[in-house]
Motif scaffolding. Sequence first.
Motif, PDB file in Angstrom:
ATOM      1  N   GLN A 257     112.675  69.649  68.829  1.00 23.08           N
ATOM      2  CA  GLN A 257     112.907  70.906  69.537  1.00 23.08           C
ATOM      3  C   GLN A 257     112.455  70.822  70.991  1.00 23.08           C
ATOM      4  OE1 GLN A 257     114.788  73.413  68.701  1.00 23.08           O
ATOM      5  NE2 GLN A 257     114.406  74.296  70.709  1.00 23.08           N
ATOM      6  N   ARG A 258     111.336  70.154  71.244  1.00 24.86           N
ATOM      7  CA  ARG A 258     110.862  70.025  72.630  1.00 24.86           C
ATOM      8  C   ARG A 258     111.855  69.197  73.451  1.00 24.86           C
ATOM      9  NH1 ARG A 258     105.524  70.027  75.513  1.00 24.86           N
ATOM     10  NH2 ARG A 258     104.846  71.007  73.591  1.00 24.86           N
ATOM     11  N   VAL A 259     112.338  68.101  72.882  1.00 26.29           N
ATOM     12  CA  VAL A 259     113.331  67.285  73.584  1.00 26.29           C
ATOM     13  C   VAL A 259     114.592  68.104  73.817  1.00 26.29           C
ATOM     14  CG1 VAL A 259     114.769  65.199  73.477  1.00 26.29           C
ATOM     15  CG2 VAL A 259     112.383  65.124  72.689  1.00 26.29           C
ATOM     16  N   ASN A 260     115.048  68.807  72.790  1.00 27.51           N
ATOM     17  CA  ASN A 260     116.255  69.620  72.927  1.00 27.51           C
ATOM     18  C   ASN A 260     116.080  70.736  73.951  1.00 27.51           C
ATOM     19  OD1 ASN A 260     117.510  68.016  71.085  1.00 27.51           O
ATOM     20  ND2 ASN A 260     117.688  69.552  69.492  1.00 27.51           N
ATOM     21  N   ALA A 261     114.896  71.317  74.036  1.00 34.82           N
ATOM     22  CA  ALA A 261     114.649  72.360  75.034  1.00 34.82           C
ATOM     23  C   ALA A 261     114.818  71.791  76.444  1.00 34.82           C
ATOM     24  CB  ALA A 261     113.259  72.957  74.853  1.00 34.82           C
ATOM     25  N   CYS A 262     114.348  70.586  76.651  1.00 32.71           N
ATOM     26  CA  CYS A 262     114.533  69.928  77.960  1.00 32.71           C
ATOM     27  C   CYS A 262     116.019  69.729  78.237  1.00 32.71           C
ATOM     28  CB  CYS A 262     113.817  68.585  77.997  1.00 32.71           C
ATOM     29  SG  CYS A 262     112.022  68.666  77.952  1.00 32.71           S
ATOM     30  N   ILE A 263     116.749  69.243  77.250  1.00 34.65           N
ATOM     31  CA  ILE A 263     118.183  68.992  77.403  1.00 34.65           C
ATOM     32  C   ILE A 263     118.922  70.300  77.694  1.00 34.65           C
ATOM     33  CG2 ILE A 263     120.259  68.267  76.139  1.00 34.65           C
ATOM     34  CD1 ILE A 263     118.406  66.138  74.770  1.00 34.65           C
TER      35      ILE A 263
ATOM     36  N   ASP B  55     111.515  70.342  63.755  1.00 35.00           N
ATOM     37  CA  ASP B  55     110.125  69.886  63.682  1.00 35.00           C
ATOM     38  C   ASP B  55     109.981  68.389  63.391  1.00 35.00           C
ATOM     39  OD1 ASP B  55     110.999  70.071  61.081  1.00 35.00           O
ATOM     40  OD2 ASP B  55     109.205  71.055  60.326  1.00 35.00           O
ATOM     41  N   LEU B  56     111.084  67.625  63.456  1.00 33.98           N
ATOM     42  CA  LEU B  56     110.986  66.176  63.300  1.00 33.98           C
ATOM     43  C   LEU B  56     110.218  65.629  64.497  1.00 33.98           C
ATOM     44  CD1 LEU B  56     111.900  63.702  61.576  1.00 33.98           C
ATOM     45  CD2 LEU B  56     113.790  63.481  63.191  1.00 33.98           C
ATOM     46  N   ARG B  57     109.073  65.051  64.231  1.00 37.27           N
ATOM     47  CA  ARG B  57     108.185  64.601  65.307  1.00 37.27           C
ATOM     48  C   ARG B  57     108.645  63.265  65.880  1.00 37.27           C
ATOM     49  NH1 ARG B  57     102.373  64.851  63.115  1.00 37.27           N
ATOM     50  NH2 ARG B  57     101.892  64.276  65.249  1.00 37.27           N
ATOM     51  N   ILE B  58     108.674  63.212  67.194  1.00 33.80           N
ATOM     52  CA  ILE B  58     109.025  61.999  67.926  1.00 33.80           C
ATOM     53  C   ILE B  58     108.093  61.897  69.133  1.00 33.80           C
ATOM     54  CG2 ILE B  58     111.414  61.648  67.194  1.00 33.80           C
ATOM     55  CD1 ILE B  58     112.349  63.327  69.515  1.00 33.80           C
ATOM     56  N   ASN B  59     106.844  61.540  68.852  1.00 34.60           N
ATOM     57  CA  ASN B  59     105.835  61.489  69.910  1.00 34.60           C
ATOM     58  C   ASN B  59     106.345  60.765  71.150  1.00 34.60           C
ATOM     59  OD1 ASN B  59     102.923  61.059  67.784  1.00 34.60           O
ATOM     60  ND2 ASN B  59     103.889  62.917  68.481  1.00 34.60           N
ATOM     61  N   THR B  60     105.806  61.177  72.271  1.00 31.31           N
ATOM     62  CA  THR B  60     106.170  60.598  73.558  1.00 31.31           C
ATOM     63  C   THR B  60     104.915  60.182  74.309  1.00 31.31           C
ATOM     64  OG1 THR B  60     106.197  62.829  74.501  1.00 31.31           O
ATOM     65  CG2 THR B  60     108.313  61.903  73.836  1.00 31.31           C
ATOM     66  N   VAL B  61     105.104  59.276  75.239  1.00 30.69           N
ATOM     67  CA  VAL B  61     104.066  58.912  76.197  1.00 30.69           C
ATOM     68  C   VAL B  61     104.797  58.440  77.447  1.00 30.69           C
ATOM     69  CG1 VAL B  61     103.796  56.540  75.338  1.00 30.69           C
ATOM     70  CG2 VAL B  61     101.933  57.625  76.597  1.00 30.69           C
ATOM     71  N   HIS B  62     104.316  58.897  78.601  1.00 26.83           N
ATOM     72  CA  HIS B  62     104.950  58.528  79.865  1.00 26.83           C
ATOM     73  C   HIS B  62     104.610  57.089  80.207  1.00 26.83           C
ATOM     74  CE1 HIS B  62     105.997  58.628  84.137  1.00 26.83           C
ATOM     75  NE2 HIS B  62     106.824  59.601  83.795  1.00 26.83           N
ATOM     76  N   VAL B  63     105.555  56.387  80.793  1.00 29.93           N
ATOM     77  CA  VAL B  63     105.370  54.978  81.127  1.00 29.93           C
ATOM     78  C   VAL B  63     104.170  54.762  82.052  1.00 29.93           C
ATOM     79  CG1 VAL B  63     106.992  54.964  83.068  1.00 29.93           C
ATOM     80  CG2 VAL B  63     106.576  52.855  81.772  1.00 29.93           C
ATOM     81  N   SER B  64     103.872  55.716  82.921  1.00 27.93           N
ATOM     82  CA  SER B  64     102.712  55.555  83.806  1.00 27.93           C
ATOM     83  C   SER B  64     101.417  55.540  82.999  1.00 27.93           C
ATOM     84  CB  SER B  64     102.673  56.652  84.873  1.00 27.93           C
ATOM     85  OG  SER B  64     102.508  57.924  84.285  1.00 27.93           O
ATOM     86  N   ASP B  65     101.358  56.311  81.916  1.00 26.59           N
ATOM     87  CA  ASP B  65     100.176  56.284  81.049  1.00 26.59           C
ATOM     88  C   ASP B  65     100.097  54.986  80.255  1.00 26.59           C
ATOM     89  OD1 ASP B  65      98.840  58.645  81.720  1.00 26.59           O
ATOM     90  OD2 ASP B  65     100.122  59.848  80.420  1.00 26.59           O
ATOM     91  N   VAL B  66     101.237  54.418  79.897  1.00 22.56           N
ATOM     92  CA  VAL B  66     101.230  53.133  79.196  1.00 22.56           C
ATOM     93  C   VAL B  66     100.663  52.047  80.114  1.00 22.56           C
ATOM     94  CG1 VAL B  66     102.653  51.344  78.117  1.00 22.56           C
ATOM     95  CG2 VAL B  66     103.146  53.753  77.671  1.00 22.56           C
ATOM     96  N   ALA B  67     101.143  52.020  81.350  1.00 26.57           N
ATOM     97  CA  ALA B  67     100.639  51.020  82.303  1.00 26.57           C
ATOM     98  C   ALA B  67      99.151  51.222  82.567  1.00 26.57           C
ATOM     99  CB  ALA B  67     101.435  51.100  83.603  1.00 26.57           C
ATOM    100  N   LYS B  68      98.765  52.474  82.745  1.00 26.92           N
ATOM    101  CA  LYS B  68      97.355  52.788  82.992  1.00 26.92           C
ATOM    102  C   LYS B  68      96.488  52.379  81.790  1.00 26.92           C
ATOM    103  CE  LYS B  68      94.322  56.730  83.781  1.00 26.92           C
ATOM    104  NZ  LYS B  68      94.203  58.164  83.772  1.00 26.92           N
ATOM    105  N   ALA B  69      96.962  52.623  80.586  1.00 27.19           N
ATOM    106  CA  ALA B  69      96.206  52.279  79.376  1.00 27.19           C
ATOM    107  C   ALA B  69      96.034  50.764  79.243  1.00 27.19           C
ATOM    108  CB  ALA B  69      96.900  52.844  78.139  1.00 27.19           C
ATOM    109  N   CYS B  70      97.085  50.013  79.532  1.00 25.09           N
ATOM    110  CA  CYS B  70      96.984  48.550  79.460  1.00 25.09           C
ATOM    111  C   CYS B  70      95.918  48.045  80.428  1.00 25.09           C
ATOM    112  CB  CYS B  70      98.332  47.900  79.774  1.00 25.09           C
ATOM    113  SG  CYS B  70      99.583  48.164  78.517  1.00 25.09           S
ATOM    114  N   TRP B  71      95.938  48.550  81.635  1.00 26.34           N
ATOM    115  CA  TRP B  71      94.955  48.140  82.637  1.00 26.34           C
ATOM    116  C   TRP B  71      93.557  48.578  82.221  1.00 26.34           C
ATOM    117  CZ3 TRP B  71      95.032  44.605  86.138  1.00 26.34           C
ATOM    118  CH2 TRP B  71      94.056  44.587  87.132  1.00 26.34           C
ATOM    119  N   HIS B  72      93.445  49.794  81.743  1.00 25.30           N
ATOM    120  CA  HIS B  72      92.158  50.335  81.318  1.00 25.30           C
ATOM    121  C   HIS B  72      91.530  49.463  80.236  1.00 25.30           C
ATOM    122  CE1 HIS B  72      89.102  53.312  80.188  1.00 25.30           C
ATOM    123  NE2 HIS B  72      89.450  53.047  78.932  1.00 25.30           N
TER     124      HIS B  72
END
Length: 187
Positions: free
Chosen positions: A73-79, A34-51
């Motif tokens: 756990q979410r990252v590990n599930a992907c792996i 349950d150690l939280r490591i928030n994520t955001v996709h790079v396309s959303d970062v670019a979109k947010a900067c422009w927005h």
Amino acid sequence: IYGPADTLGIFPRVICGAVYKRLNEKYKCLWSEDLRINTVHVSDVAKACWHIAINTTEAGPFNLADKGNTDQQRVNACIEQIYGIKTGYLGTMLSSLAKANPAAAKGAVNEKHMEPWGEILKEANILNSPLTPYIDEELLSSNHLCVDGSAIEATGFQYEVPELTTERVREVIDIYIQQNIFPPAAL
């Protein structure tokens, strides 16, 4: 931030998955699922900067984090899904030892990962790759790496990639395979 060009976000963990597949070992992380490591996709970062640049006069700050509330756990599930390996956690005692001497922990974990990754690249005849399983001390800490990414939504912004998924991580791997910086045989 994850997505194409990610070499420092979650991708070192993804590379570690390839290493543990090669070693035929369970990939064990410090701390807990349950150690939280928030994520955001790079396309959303670019979109947010422009927005923000064209749609608002509000002065932030505008933190960015998808709605997935990503944790280890979410990252590990992907792996696990990508490599067909098992993941787990070292537990409180070993994690506390790492916390007491983070430099030693970083050295030990990176020593274990770097040589097999180099062998994987060499076997694939990849002579140079920016991808590495190198884990910084910051990523070994017990600090949650999370922010509230909702304030920007009050300006009309909407995230296009709502959460980290195996498919999104696999897309990045496929791009790296096309660029000849990730060996297909590692999968």
